[in-house]
Write a protein that holds these residues in place. Sequence first.
Motif, PDB file in Angstrom:
ATOM      1  N   ARG A  31      -6.827 -10.704   8.961  1.00 48.13           N
ATOM      2  CA  ARG A  31      -6.820  -9.400   9.628  1.00 48.13           C
ATOM      3  C   ARG A  31      -5.392  -8.887   9.776  1.00 48.13           C
ATOM      4  N   PHE A  32      -4.465  -9.759  10.125  1.00 46.85           N
ATOM      5  CA  PHE A  32      -3.064  -9.374  10.244  1.00 46.85           C
ATOM      6  C   PHE A  32      -2.547  -8.823   8.916  1.00 46.85           C
ATOM      7  N   VAL A  33      -2.823  -9.527   7.829  1.00 50.12           N
ATOM      8  CA  VAL A  33      -2.380  -9.081   6.508  1.00 50.12           C
ATOM      9  C   VAL A  33      -3.049  -7.761   6.140  1.00 50.12           C
ATOM     10  N   ASP A  34      -4.351  -7.625   6.425  1.00 49.82           N
ATOM     11  CA  ASP A  34      -5.065  -6.384   6.122  1.00 49.82           C
ATOM     12  C   ASP A  34      -4.465  -5.191   6.855  1.00 49.82           C
ATOM     13  N   LEU A  35      -4.000  -5.401   8.057  1.00 50.29           N
ATOM     14  CA  LEU A  35      -3.413  -4.320   8.850  1.00 50.29           C
ATOM     15  C   LEU A  35      -1.953  -4.047   8.498  1.00 50.29           C
ATOM     16  N   GLY A  93      -3.189  -2.870   2.216  1.00 46.87           N
ATOM     17  CA  GLY A  93      -4.123  -3.870   2.726  1.00 46.87           C
ATOM     18  C   GLY A  93      -5.508  -3.276   2.918  1.00 46.87           C
ATOM     19  N   MET A  94      -6.479  -4.117   3.156  1.00 44.42           N
ATOM     20  CA  MET A  94      -7.870  -3.664   3.274  1.00 44.42           C
ATOM     21  C   MET A  94      -8.076  -2.640   4.390  1.00 44.42           C
ATOM     22  N   ASP A  95      -7.248  -2.627   5.403  1.00 47.17           N
ATOM     23  CA  ASP A  95      -7.364  -1.662   6.498  1.00 47.17           C
ATOM     24  C   ASP A  95      -6.184  -0.700   6.546  1.00 47.17           C
ATOM     25  N   ASP A  96      -5.530  -0.523   5.437  1.00 47.51           N
ATOM     26  CA  ASP A  96      -4.365   0.359   5.385  1.00 47.51           C
ATOM     27  C   ASP A  96      -4.805   1.722   4.846  1.00 47.51           C
ATOM     28  N   TYR A  97      -5.252   2.582   5.754  1.00 46.57           N
ATOM     29  CA  TYR A  97      -5.731   3.907   5.369  1.00 46.57           C
ATOM     30  C   TYR A  97      -4.787   5.024   5.787  1.00 46.57           C
ATOM     31  N   PHE A  98      -4.004   4.815   6.804  1.00 45.91           N
ATOM     32  CA  PHE A  98      -3.267   5.904   7.423  1.00 45.91           C
ATOM     33  C   PHE A  98      -1.759   5.680   7.457  1.00 45.91           C
ATOM     34  N   SER A  99      -1.249   4.810   6.618  1.00 47.57           N
ATOM     35  CA  SER A  99       0.179   4.479   6.670  1.00 47.57           C
ATOM     36  C   SER A  99       1.053   5.703   6.468  1.00 47.57           C
ATOM     37  N   THR A 114       2.383   8.019  -0.066  1.00 47.39           N
ATOM     38  CA  THR A 114       2.693   9.328  -0.638  1.00 47.39           C
ATOM     39  C   THR A 114       1.486  10.242  -0.405  1.00 47.39           C
ATOM     40  N   ASP A 115       1.671  11.530  -0.604  1.00 46.18           N
ATOM     41  CA  ASP A 115       0.554  12.458  -0.452  1.00 46.18           C
ATOM     42  C   ASP A 115      -0.564  12.123  -1.438  1.00 46.18           C
ATOM     43  N   LEU A 116      -0.203  11.713  -2.638  1.00 48.84           N
ATOM     44  CA  LEU A 116      -1.204  11.339  -3.637  1.00 48.84           C
ATOM     45  C   LEU A 116      -1.998  10.114  -3.184  1.00 48.84           C
ATOM     46  N   GLN A 117      -1.316   9.118  -2.632  1.00 50.15           N
ATOM     47  CA  GLN A 117      -2.012   7.927  -2.141  1.00 50.15           C
ATOM     48  C   GLN A 117      -2.966   8.278  -0.996  1.00 50.15           C
ATOM     49  N   LEU A 118      -2.550   9.171  -0.102  1.00 49.72           N
ATOM     50  CA  LEU A 118      -3.440   9.601   0.975  1.00 49.72           C
ATOM     51  C   LEU A 118      -4.660  10.307   0.409  1.00 49.72           C
ATOM     52  N   LYS A 119      -4.453  11.160  -0.586  1.00 53.02           N
ATOM     53  CA  LYS A 119      -5.578  11.869  -1.205  1.00 53.02           C
ATOM     54  C   LYS A 119      -6.542  10.889  -1.879  1.00 53.02           C
ATOM     55  N   GLU A 120      -5.995   9.884  -2.555  1.00 55.74           N
ATOM     56  CA  GLU A 120      -6.839   8.889  -3.205  1.00 55.74           C
ATOM     57  C   GLU A 120      -7.633   8.076  -2.189  1.00 55.74           C
ATOM     58  N   THR A 121      -7.030   7.828  -1.027  1.00 55.63           N
ATOM     59  CA  THR A 121      -7.679   7.029   0.011  1.00 55.63           C
ATOM     60  C   THR A 121      -8.655   7.837   0.846  1.00 55.63           C
ATOM     61  N   LEU A 122      -8.280   9.065   1.198  1.00 57.18           N
ATOM     62  CA  LEU A 122      -9.065   9.858   2.139  1.00 57.18           C
ATOM     63  C   LEU A 122      -9.729  11.088   1.530  1.00 57.18           C
TER      64      LEU A 122
END
Length: 83
Positions: A13-17, A22-28, A32-40
């Motif tokens: 869980r620590f690594v995911d965060l 990581g598996m829970d890394d959605y809002f870092s 980049t803007d492109l990475q956010l678009k790909e994720t969200l």
Amino acid sequence: PRSAFWAPITAKRFVDLQSVGGMDDYFSSDFTDLQLKETLGYVSSDEELNKLQAVLVAYSGADEYVPTDRIDTRQLTQRLVNA
């Protein structure tokens, strides 16, 4: 890692965060803007689905886990909305 937060946490869980991508890394903030678009981007890509869903992004005015000297939460929130 179990004592890294106020509650017990496993190493996975620590690594995911904490890991970029990581598996829970959605809002870092370092995405980049492109990475956010790909994720969200799926949140707003389906017009019919959008009628059924809502998203709330809320930051505390004094969140001790957000380094305000490096992260502008208003700007980050706008980047999340734009994604």
